[in-house]
Enzyme design. Sequence first.
Site, PDB file in Angstrom:
ATOM      1  N   THR A 296     -14.154  -7.003  -4.108  1.00 27.09           N
ATOM      2  CA  THR A 296     -13.811  -8.244  -4.808  1.00 27.09           C
ATOM      3  C   THR A 296     -14.530  -9.424  -4.155  1.00 27.09           C
ATOM      4  O   THR A 296     -15.065 -10.304  -4.842  1.00 27.09           O
ATOM      5  CB  THR A 296     -12.287  -8.472  -4.773  1.00 27.09           C
ATOM      6  OG1 THR A 296     -11.619  -7.347  -5.352  1.00 27.09           O
ATOM      7  CG2 THR A 296     -11.902  -9.727  -5.541  1.00 27.09           C
ATOM      8  N   GLN A 325     -11.863  -5.900 -11.074  1.00 22.69           N
ATOM      9  CA  GLN A 325     -12.054  -7.193 -10.426  1.00 22.69           C
ATOM     10  C   GLN A 325     -13.529  -7.582 -10.518  1.00 22.69           C
ATOM     11  O   GLN A 325     -14.399  -6.826 -10.085  1.00 22.69           O
ATOM     12  CB  GLN A 325     -11.631  -7.141  -8.963  1.00 22.69           C
ATOM     13  CG  GLN A 325     -10.177  -6.741  -8.754  1.00 22.69           C
ATOM     14  CD  GLN A 325     -10.018  -5.255  -8.491  1.00 22.69           C
ATOM     15  OE1 GLN A 325     -10.613  -4.423  -9.167  1.00 22.69           O
ATOM     16  NE2 GLN A 325      -9.199  -4.924  -7.503  1.00 22.69           N
ATOM     17  N   GLN A 347     -10.788 -10.187 -15.320  1.00 25.49           N
ATOM     18  CA  GLN A 347      -9.902 -10.031 -14.166  1.00 25.49           C
ATOM     19  C   GLN A 347     -10.520 -10.725 -12.953  1.00 25.49           C
ATOM     20  O   GLN A 347     -11.681 -10.510 -12.618  1.00 25.49           O
ATOM     21  CB  GLN A 347      -9.668  -8.558 -13.855  1.00 25.49           C
ATOM     22  CG  GLN A 347      -8.689  -8.322 -12.709  1.00 25.49           C
ATOM     23  CD  GLN A 347      -8.312  -6.859 -12.543  1.00 25.49           C
ATOM     24  OE1 GLN A 347      -8.559  -6.043 -13.412  1.00 25.49           O
ATOM     25  NE2 GLN A 347      -7.711  -6.529 -11.420  1.00 25.49           N
ATOM     26  N   ASP A 348      -9.708 -11.578 -12.282  1.00 26.97           N
ATOM     27  CA  ASP A 348     -10.143 -12.267 -11.055  1.00 26.97           C
ATOM     28  C   ASP A 348     -11.330 -13.200 -11.303  1.00 26.97           C
ATOM     29  O   ASP A 348     -12.276 -13.256 -10.512  1.00 26.97           O
ATOM     30  CB  ASP A 348     -10.506 -11.257  -9.960  1.00 26.97           C
ATOM     31  CG  ASP A 348      -9.308 -10.497  -9.426  1.00 26.97           C
ATOM     32  OD1 ASP A 348      -8.199 -10.694  -9.952  1.00 26.97           O
ATOM     33  OD2 ASP A 348      -9.480  -9.705  -8.495  1.00 26.97           O
ATOM     34  N   ASP A 369      -4.710 -11.968 -13.346  1.00 29.26           N
ATOM     35  CA  ASP A 369      -4.836 -12.668 -12.055  1.00 29.26           C
ATOM     36  C   ASP A 369      -6.101 -13.514 -12.014  1.00 29.26           C
ATOM     37  O   ASP A 369      -6.819 -13.552 -11.007  1.00 29.26           O
ATOM     38  CB  ASP A 369      -4.865 -11.660 -10.893  1.00 29.26           C
ATOM     39  CG  ASP A 369      -3.652 -10.756 -10.866  1.00 29.26           C
ATOM     40  OD1 ASP A 369      -2.619 -11.118 -11.464  1.00 29.26           O
ATOM     41  OD2 ASP A 369      -3.730  -9.675 -10.251  1.00 29.26           O
ATOM     42  N   ARG A 437       2.087 -14.090 -10.792  1.00 23.99           N
ATOM     43  CA  ARG A 437       2.855 -13.054 -10.114  1.00 23.99           C
ATOM     44  C   ARG A 437       2.522 -13.110  -8.619  1.00 23.99           C
ATOM     45  O   ARG A 437       1.433 -13.549  -8.219  1.00 23.99           O
ATOM     46  CB  ARG A 437       2.558 -11.670 -10.686  1.00 23.99           C
ATOM     47  CG  ARG A 437       1.113 -11.206 -10.592  1.00 23.99           C
ATOM     48  CD  ARG A 437       0.956  -9.799 -11.126  1.00 23.99           C
ATOM     49  NE  ARG A 437      -0.418  -9.314 -11.059  1.00 23.99           N
ATOM     50  CZ  ARG A 437      -0.772  -8.048 -11.230  1.00 23.99           C
ATOM     51  NH1 ARG A 437       0.157  -7.132 -11.482  1.00 23.99           N
ATOM     52  NH2 ARG A 437      -2.031  -7.681 -11.163  1.00 23.99           N
ATOM     53  N   TRP A 439       1.179 -12.102  -5.513  1.00 26.27           N
ATOM     54  CA  TRP A 439       0.231 -11.162  -4.909  1.00 26.27           C
ATOM     55  C   TRP A 439       0.551 -10.930  -3.437  1.00 26.27           C
ATOM     56  O   TRP A 439       0.391  -9.841  -2.914  1.00 26.27           O
ATOM     57  CB  TRP A 439      -1.178 -11.718  -5.091  1.00 26.27           C
ATOM     58  CG  TRP A 439      -2.267 -10.919  -4.470  1.00 26.27           C
ATOM     59  CD1 TRP A 439      -2.333  -9.565  -4.331  1.00 26.27           C
ATOM     60  CD2 TRP A 439      -3.478 -11.423  -3.900  1.00 26.27           C
ATOM     61  NE1 TRP A 439      -3.515  -9.196  -3.715  1.00 26.27           N
ATOM     62  CE2 TRP A 439      -4.230 -10.322  -3.442  1.00 26.27           C
ATOM     63  CE3 TRP A 439      -4.008 -12.717  -3.746  1.00 26.27           C
ATOM     64  CZ2 TRP A 439      -5.477 -10.466  -2.829  1.00 26.27           C
ATOM     65  CZ3 TRP A 439      -5.245 -12.859  -3.145  1.00 26.27           C
ATOM     66  CH2 TRP A 439      -5.964 -11.740  -2.695  1.00 26.27           C
TER      67      TRP A 439
END
Length: 531
Positions: A296, A325, A347-348, A369, A437, A439
């Site tokens: 990531t 990610q 994502q990310d 996220d 949320r 993490w």
Amino acid sequence: MPRPTPSSSTMHLILSFLLFLTLISSLPSLSLSFPDSKPIEWWCRSTPHPHACRYYLAHSKSPEQPKDEHQFYKLHLQLTYDLTARAEGHLGRLGRRCRTAPESKAWFDCWKLFGNTVLQLNRTLHPQKPTFTALDFQTWLSASLTNLETCRKGFADLGASAEIIHPVMHYNISDLISNCLAINQPNGTTNTTAAVDVPSFTSVANRKLLQLSARPNFIVAKDGSGNFRTIQAALDAAAALRSRTQSGKIVIRVKAGVYVEHLQVVSSLSDLTMVGDGKGKTIITGSRSVATGSTTFSSPTFSVFGDGFIASDITFRNTFGPGSQAVALLSGSDRSIFYRCSFEGYQDTLCVFTQRQFYRECDIYGTVDFIFGNGAVVLQNCNIFARRPRPGESNVITAQGRTDPNQNTGIVIHSSAILPAAELLPVRGTVRSYLGRPWQQYSRTVYLRSSMDAIIDPAGWLPFNGNFALNTLYYAEFGNTGPGSALSRRVTWPGYHVIKRPSLVRQFSVGRFIAGRTWIPSTGVPFNAVL
């Protein structure tokens, strides 16, 4: 002359005193705890990780006994720096032991992250300006701790064994940094300046921004009309200029075009400004992801670590798509600003990795996220677009990564809009979308006076893993509007708060949370310092 005979009362006092001396002499010796004689054990007892404190201070070369809390802090910080520098050297020698490509990639991330931690600890220990405050130190210590957590995560991303770095992780540097965070503890107010609102737009700000684009040091143009055809070539030239000129802003103008490049602004390249021709016109794009072999941390199309970075009128994009990610932009730049930029991914998408950051009038697109990391970050007057995820998945806007209660980090979303992207509209009734949320254990996210579309699930927030962090997180909502802001069916976690009094959220304003009045005005970027 005859001696005077003592009276009976005098004799009684003498005998009582002799008896007292006899009793005292029979007691074990007492150690009085004056401030200048407290042992290391006493000081370490109040830290979150007393064992690491006692062990390393007892084995340190310095025989000094701290006389006050400040001296204890400096002694602990020096020890932490020395140990981290030693660990970085050790880690560098471990690289030759890597047996697979995933191990090598994760190890290389760790080596870079340890190097950045040495830099952060060094400037905390030896601040270059007398005006630096406890908030500055807390910011750099927070980044140091996040670096080490990210090092570990890289191996998990790629399914590689982390055994190769175990000798370095046994140093317990994370525990020592956590102790430094606890000892430093800046007071709750990060800026003592009177809370005067700053207009959202001023002619002075506009003039400064125009000056930046009108007088760049370097121009990038794909058609050959500038100094360079690639942004990387301009970054190399900027780094060479910075090595000759240690102060002053360096400006790169990037003309309209699609630039397929993976770029990094290194720590030594500070005070860099990049000005594009507008969102959707100047586009920097890439497609790295964890699914294709990156961590990531190494997947971003664009990453920046040089302090004082400013980007305006640029789109940062990762085209990998949903399912892994894949970061469009990662910022570990202290006092970085992104103005009228767009961040596009799934994502990310946007990694607000570490340090103080400010986003103004930006667009952020994603699914899972898609605003994540552990910086101290305020997004103001931004548009946040939830896209269409993979079948069966939900959208989650934030995943904040605070791992220590003394880190001064969090994600603040102020006066912004939460909206569906065009691709979500056909399936909006079947896809759930959430504000965030947890993490990490002390995840902290706050939505202030923002507009929320009906795509937001009535619960508002989503658990990450069962009951994990529900007691220790800090999530708050204040003064939000729109159908998605209804509070009657929100989660009832101990760490979730519905706030009605402005005084309780002022600590999350630009002026206080990231001390914005001390560094944003000089850039020309408009901002509101208060709520």
